[in-house]
Design an enzyme around this catalytic site. Structure first.
Site, PDB file in Angstrom:
ATOM      1  N   LYS A 281     -26.376  13.337  49.769  1.00  0.00           N
ATOM      2  CA  LYS A 281     -25.231  14.104  50.251  1.00  0.00           C
ATOM      3  C   LYS A 281     -25.146  14.042  51.783  1.00  0.00           C
ATOM      4  O   LYS A 281     -25.974  13.413  52.416  1.00  0.00           O
ATOM      5  CB  LYS A 281     -25.305  15.540  49.723  1.00  0.00           C
ATOM      6  CG  LYS A 281     -25.251  15.612  48.177  1.00  0.00           C
ATOM      7  CD  LYS A 281     -23.881  15.301  47.613  1.00  0.00           C
ATOM      8  CE  LYS A 281     -23.789  14.904  46.164  1.00  0.00           C
ATOM      9  NZ  LYS A 281     -24.324  15.749  45.136  1.00  0.00           N
TER      10      LYS A 281
HETATM   11  C1  LIG Z   1     -24.347  16.164  43.621  1.00  0.00           C
HETATM   12  C2  LIG Z   1     -23.326  16.940  42.891  1.00  0.00           C
HETATM   13  C3  LIG Z   1     -23.627  18.128  42.216  1.00  0.00           C
HETATM   14  C4  LIG Z   1     -25.014  18.618  41.991  1.00  0.00           C
HETATM   15  O1  LIG Z   1     -25.723  18.814  43.156  1.00  0.00           O
HETATM   16  P1  LIG Z   1     -27.306  19.113  43.013  1.00  0.00           P
HETATM   17  O2  LIG Z   1     -27.646  19.671  44.353  1.00  0.00           O
HETATM   18  O3  LIG Z   1     -27.956  17.797  42.740  1.00  0.00           O
HETATM   19  O4  LIG Z   1     -27.481  20.073  41.916  1.00  0.00           O
HETATM   20  C5  LIG Z   1     -22.600  18.854  41.665  1.00  0.00           C
HETATM   21  N1  LIG Z   1     -21.334  18.424  41.719  1.00  0.00           N
HETATM   22  C6  LIG Z   1     -20.997  17.272  42.329  1.00  0.00           C
HETATM   23  C7  LIG Z   1     -19.562  16.861  42.364  1.00  0.00           C
HETATM   24  C8  LIG Z   1     -21.987  16.484  42.915  1.00  0.00           C
HETATM   25  O5  LIG Z   1     -21.667  15.326  43.495  1.00  0.00           O
END
Ligand SMILES: *Cc1c(COP(=O)(O)O)cnc(C)c1O
Length: 390
Positions: A192
């Site tokens: 991210k």
């Molecule tokens: C990465 C992601 C998540 C989950 O994030 P985590 O921190 O891995 O639980 C949820 N929704 C979207 C759209 C994502 O890209």
């Protein structure tokens, strides 16, 4: 293209010496789980949001965005018999959290330009059982929150934003996380726009929701309950008020987050620069380029999602193979939820009900875009895309 060049992965985090030193400091401190650094991280995150907001925003650090979404829906009282509307064009975490609580998920199609949830489809999907809408700011471009909040007000629905892609993203110059939804959840997963390895932040202006989420984040422990009746509380005493979860963020992770957050403006600027380089280089190729934010607004550029035009003369799978052959990692965001066995079978979903998402899925590819890429890496990706298209 030289075969000697190392493989360029689809995504990589950028961890600096300050993050490493902070983690080492945590390890030496003797306090490795949730403690002073998680608290500082929450405060710093609230300060960051409150530059735009009204000072009322509370931040609850959690060990994933999935955990944050779960806590938000739980605190809003979503449960069996309820329906939650979300986009089919997302990661399963967005929707699975409603199932944790026994609620049903109603998937809808996306706008073919933004790939964000289609507004008129939300209205059409509302039933007497509908309790909440979960928009996703796909790739880091803000969903049409003004329209979504309008619909929510009109029908008495809750809104929880899945902002896993949207840090920092603005809508009409307001930062995502400071708009009028019930809660917003950010992700600090490894790929991210900033990372703590695993982690997330639940953000809300609703003090009651924040209180419930804090209690449920850690086993349903409430220390305040005791305070109400006794002036002096022994440090060992606590009360369990609900069967809570184990969703707390460690200080090791928060140590990373403290420094990643400071670097966020620079990270965003670099992502923007790479996105612009791609836009310029790809103009005129048989590609549909991702939409930019409107003038004056910020796109986080978590993802750079290309779509092959009908005259590209190559399938998406062939395109990805040709990129890999040139040492470039790619990905697809997403295999839509209606395609996955669980969702498809549970709700008897057919691809024809989601024509835009389905078409995008078949023609879409995400190419590398991250701050650890050098200008030479960017040039290499551009050359590889041209080559792959012939
Ligand atoms: C990465 C992601 C998540 C989950 O994030 P985590 O921190 O891995 O639980 C949820 N929704 C979207 C759209 C994502 O890209």
């Amino acid at each position: 293209m030289s075969a000697e060049l190392p493989f360029l992965p689809f995504a990589l985090p950028e961890i600096g010496e300050e993050e490493i030193a902070e983690v080492v400091d945590t390890l030496r401190s003797g306090w490795v789980t949730t403690g002073p650094k998680a608290k500082r991280f929450e405060q710093a995150f609230a300060e960051f949001l409150n530059q735009y907001g009204d000072g009322q925003i509370e931040c609850i650090a959690v060990n994933s965005a999935t955990a944050g979404l779960h806590l938000a829906l739980e605190a809003l009282g979503i449960g069996p018999g309820d329906e939650v509307i979300t986009t089919t064009h997302t990661f399963t975490a967005t929707a699975e959290v409603a199932r944790y609580l026994g609620a049903d998920v109603v998937l809808v199609d996306v706008d073919p330009n933004t790939l964000n949830i289609k507004i008129d489809e939300i209205e059409a999907a509302i039933t007497p059982r509908t309790k909440a809408i979960i928009p996703v700011h796909y790739a880091g471009l803000a969903a049409d929150m003004l329209a979504i909040l309008d619909i929510a007000r009109k029908h008495g629905l809750k809104v929880v934003e899945d902002a896993a892609h949207a840090l920092p993203t603005t809508l009409e110059k307001e930062l995502i996380g400071t708009l009028g939804s019930n809660a917003t959840v950010f992700s600090f997963y490894a790929n991210k726009t900033m990372t703590t390895g695993e982690g997330g932040m639940l953000v809300t202006r609703d003090a009651e929701l924040a209180q419930r989420a804090r209690v449920m984040r850690l086993h349903g422990i409430n220390r305040d309950a005791f305070d109400r009746f006794t002036a002096k509380k022994p440090s060992w005493y606590y009360e369990i008020v609900a069967p809570g979860f184990k969703y707390n963020l460690t200080d090791i992770a928060a140590a990373l987050g403290l420094h990643q957050l400071k670097r966020l403006p620079a990270f965003q600027a670099r992502r923007e620069q790479i996105a612009r380089a791609y836009h310029e280089a790809f103009a005129g190729l048989p590609l549909i380029l991702p939409p930019c934010a409107p003038d004056g607004d910020v796109h986080s550029w978590h993802l750079y999602v290309l779509r092959l035009a009908d005259d590209a003369g190559i399938t998406r799978d062939e395109f990805i193979e040709r990129m890999y052959a040139q040492g470039i990692g790619c990905s697809v965001h997403y295999v839509p939820l209606h395609q996955h066995p669980y969702w498809r079978e549970r709700y008897g979903l057919k691809a024809e009900r989601f024509p835009h998402s389905q078409k995008v899925y078949e023609t879409t590819v995400s190419i590398p875009l991250y701050t650890a890429m050098s200008d030479a890496d960017v040039a290499r990706v551009i050359a590889a895309v041209r080559q792959a298209l012939g």
